[in-house]
Design a protein around this motif. Structure first.
Motif, mmCIF file in Angstrom:
data_model
loop_
_atom_site.group_PDB
_atom_site.id
_atom_site.type_symbol
_atom_site.label_atom_id
_atom_site.label_comp_id
_atom_site.label_asym_id
_atom_site.label_seq_id
_atom_site.Cartn_x
_atom_site.Cartn_y
_atom_site.Cartn_z
ATOM 1 N N ILE A 51 0.839 -1.200 0.000
ATOM 2 C CA ILE A 51 0.000 0.000 0.000
ATOM 3 C C ILE A 51 0.873 1.249 0.000
ATOM 4 O O ILE A 51 0.593 2.232 -0.702
ATOM 5 C CB ILE A 51 -0.935 -0.001 1.224
ATOM 6 N N ILE A 52 1.954 1.231 0.790
ATOM 7 C CA ILE A 52 2.867 2.381 0.805
ATOM 8 C C ILE A 52 3.496 2.578 -0.576
ATOM 9 O O ILE A 52 3.674 3.710 -1.044
ATOM 10 C CB ILE A 52 3.949 2.187 1.883
ATOM 11 N N GLY A 53 3.834 1.480 -1.269
ATOM 12 C CA GLY A 53 4.367 1.595 -2.631
ATOM 13 C C GLY A 53 3.374 2.253 -3.574
ATOM 14 O O GLY A 53 3.743 3.109 -4.391
ATOM 15 N N ILE A 54 2.084 1.897 -3.431
ATOM 16 C CA ILE A 54 1.048 2.513 -4.276
ATOM 17 C C ILE A 54 0.900 3.990 -3.927
ATOM 18 O O ILE A 54 0.709 4.843 -4.815
ATOM 19 C CB ILE A 54 -0.286 1.765 -4.086
ATOM 20 N N ILE A 55 1.000 4.320 -2.627
ATOM 21 C CA ILE A 55 0.909 5.726 -2.218
ATOM 22 C C ILE A 55 2.052 6.532 -2.817
ATOM 23 O O ILE A 55 1.868 7.638 -3.340
ATOM 24 C CB ILE A 55 0.918 5.832 -0.680
ATOM 25 N N ILE A 56 3.277 5.964 -2.751
ATOM 26 C CA ILE A 56 4.436 6.647 -3.337
ATOM 27 C C ILE A 56 4.250 6.808 -4.843
ATOM 28 O O ILE A 56 4.570 7.853 -5.420
ATOM 29 C CB ILE A 56 5.727 5.859 -3.030
ATOM 30 N N LEU A 57 3.700 5.784 -5.490
ATOM 31 C CA LEU A 57 3.437 5.861 -6.935
ATOM 32 C C LEU A 57 2.459 6.998 -7.229
ATOM 33 O O LEU A 57 2.664 7.777 -8.170
ATOM 34 C CB LEU A 57 2.865 4.524 -7.415
ATOM 35 N N PHE A 58 1.404 7.101 -6.415
ATOM 36 C CA PHE A 58 0.407 8.162 -6.617
ATOM 37 C C PHE A 58 1.036 9.542 -6.446
ATOM 38 O O PHE A 58 0.783 10.456 -7.251
ATOM 39 C CB PHE A 58 -0.752 7.971 -5.634
ATOM 40 N N ILE A 59 1.853 9.706 -5.399
ATOM 41 C CA ILE A 59 2.491 11.003 -5.154
ATOM 42 C C ILE A 59 3.424 11.363 -6.306
ATOM 43 O O ILE A 59 3.415 12.491 -6.818
ATOM 44 C CB ILE A 59 3.262 10.982 -3.820
ATOM 45 N N LYS A 60 4.240 10.407 -6.753
ATOM 46 C CA LYS A 60 5.179 10.668 -7.841
ATOM 47 C C LYS A 60 4.448 11.005 -9.138
ATOM 48 O O LYS A 60 4.839 11.928 -9.870
ATOM 49 C CB LYS A 60 6.099 9.451 -8.054
ATOM 50 N N ALA A 61 3.374 10.270 -9.443
ATOM 51 C CA ALA A 61 2.617 10.525 -10.673
ATOM 52 C C ALA A 61 1.953 11.896 -10.628
ATOM 53 O O ALA A 61 1.977 12.651 -11.609
ATOM 54 C CB ALA A 61 1.573 9.431 -10.882
ATOM 55 N N THR A 62 1.380 12.245 -9.457
ATOM 56 C CA THR A 62 0.712 13.544 -9.325
ATOM 57 C C THR A 62 1.694 14.694 -9.454
ATOM 58 O O THR A 62 1.466 15.657 -10.194
ATOM 59 C CB THR A 62 -0.011 13.628 -7.969
ATOM 60 N N VAL A 63 2.825 14.596 -8.735
ATOM 61 C CA VAL A 63 3.821 15.667 -8.755
ATOM 62 C C VAL A 63 4.446 15.792 -10.137
ATOM 63 O O VAL A 63 4.684 16.899 -10.634
ATOM 64 C CB VAL A 63 4.898 15.422 -7.676
#
Length: 420
Positions: free
Chosen positions: A96-108
């Motif tokens: 889940i943390i990996g998906i959160i990091i993916l979301f943050i990186k994609a958004t930024v």
């Protein structure tokens, strides 16, 4: 979702057990495998950068590692459950943390790409990243529930009404968040529209204007219900605004609508050379209320949009940029007019900045009391930017040729009689 979080009593208990050690080892292996697979995938997609495009190549570059890590940890969690018959809480939490990091990186990254020409890009990226991290911390630690419970006990009094401190902070956060999202959405749309090369400047300005209005309207209609406002009350406000426009704001409304008409009918465009009310300038910007025209001396004139609808406008570059130069030369009555006209044509041919493929006009215009006026019209290669240069060179050529051929340029003469 709390059972999947790292900050959880079950996770902490798992860490000191054999299953926890196994999961932690598998997590380390997942990080190594994710890095290896990501490098292999990046080498392959690098060859397809042209086909993928800059944006999607950059997106893959930013998100490939957390994506592969999340997939591997989920698979590792399934293997652990199969062999140990226990829940792989730690591995699933890491996924889940990996998906959160993916979301943050994609958004930024998407935000960074859309605002690549904006001078506040770094500050906006930092604020967005901070906001996302704070939201994730509150969500994953259940801290918002604790704060709501404690701050809800503090009551603020506003006259006869009262509001808990938590509700007040929540509403402030909603308003600030909505304003931030609207600003960022406007900047993103501005950057995206300005990078469109297949549409003309007027359509870009129209899209920019409509996008800003839509962002504000959508933002207001999404925020007001969350703050407890009844949207039906807006109908009363809309009626009041309509009355205000009808009486006191009609000029502003007229200029606003005129701006849309100008952009739609393309009567003027950015870069056009305009003459309106004896004011000449180049259009540099079309706003909601006025058109910005830059004069030859660099000064900028702000002319209301309504003027371009109601007043006569001379657009020297409406359909093409062929701007002619007109001059009137006076010669004496004793001059050989055939020689004068031939000389003027020679002077026109001697100026390289004049378009020789377009026939110049040279003819006798008027017989004045002190001389004969000869009219000249020529077509510069770039009359929009070099008209004064062509006029200057042509005048010099005419003066020098007339002197060589003794062609008189007359001036008014008066006989003065002194009476005693």
């Amino acid at each position: 979702m709390n059972e999947f979080l790292l900050i959880n009593s079950n996770n902490i208990a798992d860490l000191i057990s054999i299953g926890g050690v196994v999961q932690l080892s598998l997590a380390v292996v997942s990080v190594i495998l994710a890095y290896i697979f990501a490098c292999a995938v990046k080498r392959k997609i690098t060859r397809s950068v042209v086909r993928l495009g800059i944006f999607w190549f950059g997106m893959l570059d930013k998100t490939i590692r957390p994506l592969i890590f999340s997939i591997i940890t989920v698979m590792a969690g399934g293997v652990t459950m199969f062999f140990y018959n226990s829940a792989s809480t730690l591995l699933y939490s890491l996924a889940i943390i990996g998906i959160i990091i993916l979301f943050i990186k994609a958004t930024v990254y998407t935000l960074d790409y859309a605002l690549k020409n904006n001078k506040y890009r770094k500050h906006i990226k930092m604020l967005v990243k901070l906001a996302l991290v704070m939201v994730i911390i509150f969500w994953t630690t259940n801290l918002d529930v604790i704060l709501a419970d404690q701050l809800g006990k503090v009551v603020l009094h506003f006259g006869k009404s009262q509001l808990s401190l938590w509700d007040f902070i929540r509403e402030v956060i909603v308003i600030v968040f909505a304003i931030g999202v609207m600003i960022i959405a406007t900047l993103v749309l501005d950057g995206w529209i300005k990078n469109l090369h297949d549409i003309d400047g007027n359509l870009k300005q129209l899209l920019l204007r409509i996008s800003k209005i839509l962002v504000v309207v959508i933002g207001v209609f999404m925020v007001l219900p969350s703050l407890g406002f009844d949207l039906t009350a807006l109908s009363v406000l809309g009626g009041a605004v309509g009355v205000g426009i009808g009486f006191g704001l009609q000029k502003i409304a007229s200029n606003f609508l005129s701006g849309f008409i100008i952009l739609l009918d393309k009567s003027i465009k950015i870069g056009d050379r305009i003459i309106i009310n004896n004011i000449t300038g180049t259009v540099t910007r079309i706003t909601t209320r006025y058109v910005v025209m830059q004069g030859f001396d660099g000064s900028e004139m702000l002319i209301p949009n309504e003027k371009f609808i109601t007043d006569p406008v001379i657009n020297q570059t409406y359909s093409n940029s062929n701007i002619g130069i007109e001059m009137v030369i006076s010669v004496g009555y004793s001059s050989d007019m055939v020689l004068v006209i031939d000389t003027l044509r020679e002077c026109i041919a001697s100026v390289p900045e004049i378009n020789q493929n377009m026939e110049p006009s040279v003819y006798i215009q008027k017989l004045n009391e002190s001389g004969i006026d000869v009219f000249i019209r020529v077509w510069p290669l770039d009359g929009l930017n070099h008209g004064s240069v062509v006029r200057n060179k042509l005048n010099i050529a005419i003066i020098e040729s007339f002197r060589k051929k003794n062609i008189e340029i007359p001036f008014p003469k008066r006989d003065v009689t002194v009476l005693k």
